[in-house]
Scaffold this motif. Structure first.
Motif, PDB file in Angstrom:
ATOM      1  N   VAL A  63       0.874  -1.170   0.000  1.00  0.00           N
ATOM      2  CA  VAL A  63       0.000   0.000   0.000  1.00  0.00           C
ATOM      3  C   VAL A  63       0.912   1.222   0.000  1.00  0.00           C
ATOM      4  O   VAL A  63       1.844   1.305   0.797  1.00  0.00           O
ATOM      5  CB  VAL A  63      -0.929   0.029   1.234  1.00  0.00           C
ATOM      6  N   GLN A  76      -2.882   2.119   8.263  1.00  0.00           N
ATOM      7  CA  GLN A  76      -2.860   1.271   7.073  1.00  0.00           C
ATOM      8  C   GLN A  76      -2.763  -0.211   7.426  1.00  0.00           C
ATOM      9  O   GLN A  76      -2.542  -1.049   6.565  1.00  0.00           O
ATOM     10  CB  GLN A  76      -1.682   1.662   6.174  1.00  0.00           C
ATOM     11  N   LYS A 115      -5.135  -7.088   1.785  1.00  0.00           N
ATOM     12  CA  LYS A 115      -4.604  -7.315   0.444  1.00  0.00           C
ATOM     13  C   LYS A 115      -3.719  -8.559   0.352  1.00  0.00           C
ATOM     14  O   LYS A 115      -3.269  -8.909  -0.721  1.00  0.00           O
ATOM     15  CB  LYS A 115      -3.788  -6.105  -0.018  1.00  0.00           C
TER      16      LYS A 115
END
Length: 176
Positions: free
Chosen positions: A43, A54, A61
């Motif tokens: 990211v 995050q 992901k």
């Protein structure tokens, strides 16, 4: 002059992924890595964005490759993170997904818990041996920075820089 449709310095879609930090006008890469220092998810955010914000997007992901046939897994066996991710939302997210973790407790959250006595609850579990493997993420970042385009960040757009970092990650996967 018309206003730009892009968010200012934003890390969102169409943003540049650039922002102010101690190092200047930079971007930050938030990766996750396996035990062999291969990136599993990436990211890219502006430089001032904190790591703990995050945490969930990086973990969501992840695609853990399987040895045999079948779809990649979405849940790692375990996780080792630094004190930046030692907060209640991150720990509850890991508990809800059933991911074992080794995250040390922050000293500034230890004192209030101890001050409350028995009402403060017990300290979160911490496995020192598992935590020693946390440096694999740092080594994965260093491997990504072997690509000059990642280390210097000449790309202006955030999506283009993410593509550059992804290409560097693919090279790491192909070499191992």
């Amino acid at each position: 002059m018309a206003a730009s449709p892009r968010p200012p310095g934003g890390g969102g879609p169409g943003g540049e992924g650039l922002g102010r930090s101690c190092g200047g006008f930079t971007a930050k890469i938030h990766p996750s890595a396996d035990g062999r220092c291969r990136p599993l998810s990436l990211v890219v955010t502006p430089g001032q964005r904190a790591d703990c914000t995050q945490f969930k997007p990086v973990l969501e992901k992840i695609c853990v490759p399987r040895v045999g046939l079948g779809r990649p897994g979405k849940k790692p066996d375990g996780l080792a993170a630094d004190k930046a991710c030692s907060n209640r939302p991150c720990r509850e997210y890991l508990r809800r997904r059933g991911i074992r973790h080794a995250i040390p407790e922050k000293t500034d959250s230890q004192a209030p818990r101890l001050r409350k006595g028995s009402r403060g609850g017990r300290p979160p579990g911490f496995d020192e041996e598992h935590y020693k493997k946390r440096n694999t993420v740092e080594r994965a970042i260093n491997k990504l920075k072997h690509a000059r385009a990642v280390a210097t960040r000449y790309d202006k757009r955030g999506c283009v820089f993410l593509g550059t970092v992804t290409a560097a990650a693919l090279v790491i996967w192909l070499r191992t």
